[in-house]
Scaffold this motif. Structure first.
Motif, PDB file in Angstrom:
ATOM      1  N   GLY A   1       0.809  -1.205   0.000  1.00  0.00           N
ATOM      2  CA  GLY A   1       0.000   0.000   0.000  1.00  0.00           C
ATOM      3  C   GLY A   1       0.844   1.258   0.000  1.00  0.00           C
ATOM      4  O   GLY A   1       1.962   1.246  -0.523  1.00  0.00           O
ATOM      5  N   PRO A   2       0.308   2.346   0.577  1.00  0.00           N
ATOM      6  CA  PRO A   2      -0.942   2.446   1.342  1.00  0.00           C
ATOM      7  C   PRO A   2      -2.182   2.396   0.442  1.00  0.00           C
ATOM      8  O   PRO A   2      -2.095   2.663  -0.748  1.00  0.00           O
ATOM      9  CB  PRO A   2      -0.830   3.818   2.019  1.00  0.00           C
TER      10      PRO A   2
ATOM     11  N   GLY B   1      -1.941   0.767   5.606  1.00  0.00           N
ATOM     12  CA  GLY B   1      -1.300  -0.233   4.764  1.00  0.00           C
ATOM     13  C   GLY B   1      -1.721  -1.632   5.157  1.00  0.00           C
ATOM     14  O   GLY B   1      -2.360  -1.844   6.191  1.00  0.00           O
ATOM     15  N   ILE B   2      -1.389  -2.592   4.323  1.00  0.00           N
ATOM     16  CA  ILE B   2      -1.652  -4.000   4.622  1.00  0.00           C
ATOM     17  C   ILE B   2      -0.373  -4.606   5.168  1.00  0.00           C
ATOM     18  O   ILE B   2       0.652  -4.646   4.488  1.00  0.00           O
ATOM     19  CB  ILE B   2      -2.137  -4.755   3.371  1.00  0.00           C
TER      20      ILE B   2
ATOM     21  N   ASN C   1       0.154  -5.395  -3.710  1.00  0.00           N
ATOM     22  CA  ASN C   1       0.211  -4.070  -4.340  1.00  0.00           C
ATOM     23  C   ASN C   1      -0.445  -4.081  -5.716  1.00  0.00           C
ATOM     24  O   ASN C   1      -1.149  -3.133  -6.078  1.00  0.00           O
ATOM     25  CB  ASN C   1       1.666  -3.604  -4.454  1.00  0.00           C
ATOM     26  N   ASP C   2      -0.227  -5.136  -6.479  1.00  0.00           N
ATOM     27  CA  ASP C   2      -0.876  -5.258  -7.796  1.00  0.00           C
ATOM     28  C   ASP C   2      -2.390  -5.315  -7.636  1.00  0.00           C
ATOM     29  O   ASP C   2      -3.133  -4.711  -8.431  1.00  0.00           O
ATOM     30  CB  ASP C   2      -0.381  -6.511  -8.522  1.00  0.00           C
ATOM     31  N   ALA C   3      -2.852  -6.035  -6.613  1.00  0.00           N
ATOM     32  CA  ALA C   3      -4.293  -6.140  -6.367  1.00  0.00           C
ATOM     33  C   ALA C   3      -4.883  -4.792  -5.977  1.00  0.00           C
ATOM     34  O   ALA C   3      -5.966  -4.406  -6.449  1.00  0.00           O
ATOM     35  CB  ALA C   3      -4.560  -7.173  -5.271  1.00  0.00           C
ATOM     36  N   LEU C   4      -4.181  -4.043  -5.122  1.00  0.00           N
ATOM     37  CA  LEU C   4      -4.665  -2.725  -4.707  1.00  0.00           C
ATOM     38  C   LEU C   4      -4.712  -1.762  -5.886  1.00  0.00           C
ATOM     39  O   LEU C   4      -5.660  -0.974  -6.020  1.00  0.00           O
ATOM     40  CB  LEU C   4      -3.761  -2.156  -3.602  1.00  0.00           C
TER      41      LEU C   4
ATOM     42  N   PRO D   1      -4.383   6.741  -2.546  1.00  0.00           N
ATOM     43  CA  PRO D   1      -2.948   7.064  -2.584  1.00  0.00           C
ATOM     44  C   PRO D   1      -2.197   6.184  -3.583  1.00  0.00           C
ATOM     45  O   PRO D   1      -2.604   5.052  -3.868  1.00  0.00           O
ATOM     46  CB  PRO D   1      -2.487   6.777  -1.151  1.00  0.00           C
ATOM     47  N   LYS D   2      -1.108   6.703  -4.079  1.00  0.00           N
ATOM     48  CA  LYS D   2      -0.257   5.937  -4.980  1.00  0.00           C
ATOM     49  C   LYS D   2       0.522   4.917  -4.170  1.00  0.00           C
ATOM     50  O   LYS D   2       1.002   5.204  -3.082  1.00  0.00           O
ATOM     51  CB  LYS D   2       0.720   6.881  -5.706  1.00  0.00           C
ATOM     52  N   ILE D   3       0.600   3.716  -4.706  1.00  0.00           N
ATOM     53  CA  ILE D   3       1.305   2.647  -4.004  1.00  0.00           C
ATOM     54  C   ILE D   3       2.743   3.085  -3.700  1.00  0.00           C
ATOM     55  O   ILE D   3       3.463   3.577  -4.587  1.00  0.00           O
ATOM     56  CB  ILE D   3       1.318   1.347  -4.830  1.00  0.00           C
TER      57      ILE D   3
END
Length: 280
Positions: free
Chosen positions: A122-123, A227-228, A242-245, A273-275
């Protein structure tokens, strides 16, 4: 001869037991993060409306639940394969380190101290510390207006103390056992405001019983990057999450989840937000 028969029978029983154990292993968490019909355990909050809440009928709702479910699906897990596990704030790092959960989505702010123990994907949400007031209260227009006001927060939280120390030194701090108690006090005018993350406040204000009673002030006193959390060093899982988010934002599912969980409170959320972009 009799001893030989007993030994053979015992071997057969042992073989059956080993076979049953092997078949049962499919019910355990999949350590590869690739699904395949196995189960996954995800840490969430179960007492924060709009974020993570376990309802009386045993269902789980909230923005973090929606995010976690979307991510799990991208990892290859159906909703029925998810085991949501309550993860209290003080237990999050330990739960990850012990492997009790695959990852945690539980209003989990990214900070330097936590990054020493766990990694974050994330975030996926930028929240801010804010205050909640009664809908008809026009007396609090800035954090400084909290001077001589009764400010509520839950026992063990530093939110109210931060406001007192940095913005309103004459604020009268009131500690209650939980946010629901603060809300009752706010409605009954025993306190004048409640403070914590705006996302959490919006979740409470969006509950059917509270609609129209409260409003967010919109002060944005701090930045909280949710974040995760996952095991430190698991770069492969971090990339997959991150790809999933990123996909959740691009296909509109993120906006839909925000509106569904926070919309009734008039929550003016930040854009997704941008990863990797942690706002200080």
């Amino acid at each position: 001869m009799q001893l030989r028969k007993v030994t053979a029978a015992s071997a057969a029983v042992l073989a059956l037991a080993l076979t049953a154990t092997a078949c049962g292993s499919d019910d355990k968490d999949d350590s590869s993060g690739s699904g395949g019909g196995k189960k996954i355990t995800i840490g969430i909050k179960i007492d924060q409306p709009g974020i993570g809440l376990k309802t009386p009928d045993g269902k789980f709702t909230g923005f973090d639940v929606d995010v976690a479910t979307y991510v799990a699906k991208e990892l290859g897990y159906d909703a029925k394969d998810i085991n949501f596990k309550e993860t209290k704030s003080q237990d999050r790092e330990t739960s990850i380190e012990r492997g009790d959960v695959k990852f945690i989505a539980a209003s989990y702010s990214i900070n330097d101290e936590r990054l020493q123990k766990v990694d974050f994907a994330g975030p996926y949400l930028l929240a801010h510390q804010d205050i909640l007031v009664r809908a008809d209260d026009t007396s609090i227009k800035s954090p400084q207006d909290l001077n001589n006001k009764k400010l509520c927060s839950v026992t063990g939280s530093t939110s109210a103390q931060n406001v007192h120390d940095k913005l309103a030194p004459k604020a009268q701090l009131q500690e209650y056992g939980g946010y629901s108690e603060c809300l009752t006090g706010l409605e009954n005018k025993a306190v004048d405001a409640l403070t914590t993350d705006d996302s959490i406040l919006a979740g409470y204000a969006s509950q059917d019983a509270n609609k129209g009673k409260f409003k967010l002030a919109g002060f944005k006193m701090t930045n909280e990057n949710y974040g995760i959390g996952l095991k430190k060093g698991d770069a492969d899982l971090k990339k997959k999450i991150n790809d999933a988010l990123t996909k959740m934002v691009s296909d509109g599912s993120w906006d839909k989840a925000v509106k569904a969980n926070f919309g009734p409170a008039g929550y003016k959320n930040e854009r997704a937000p941008k990863i990797g972009n942690v706002v200080k």
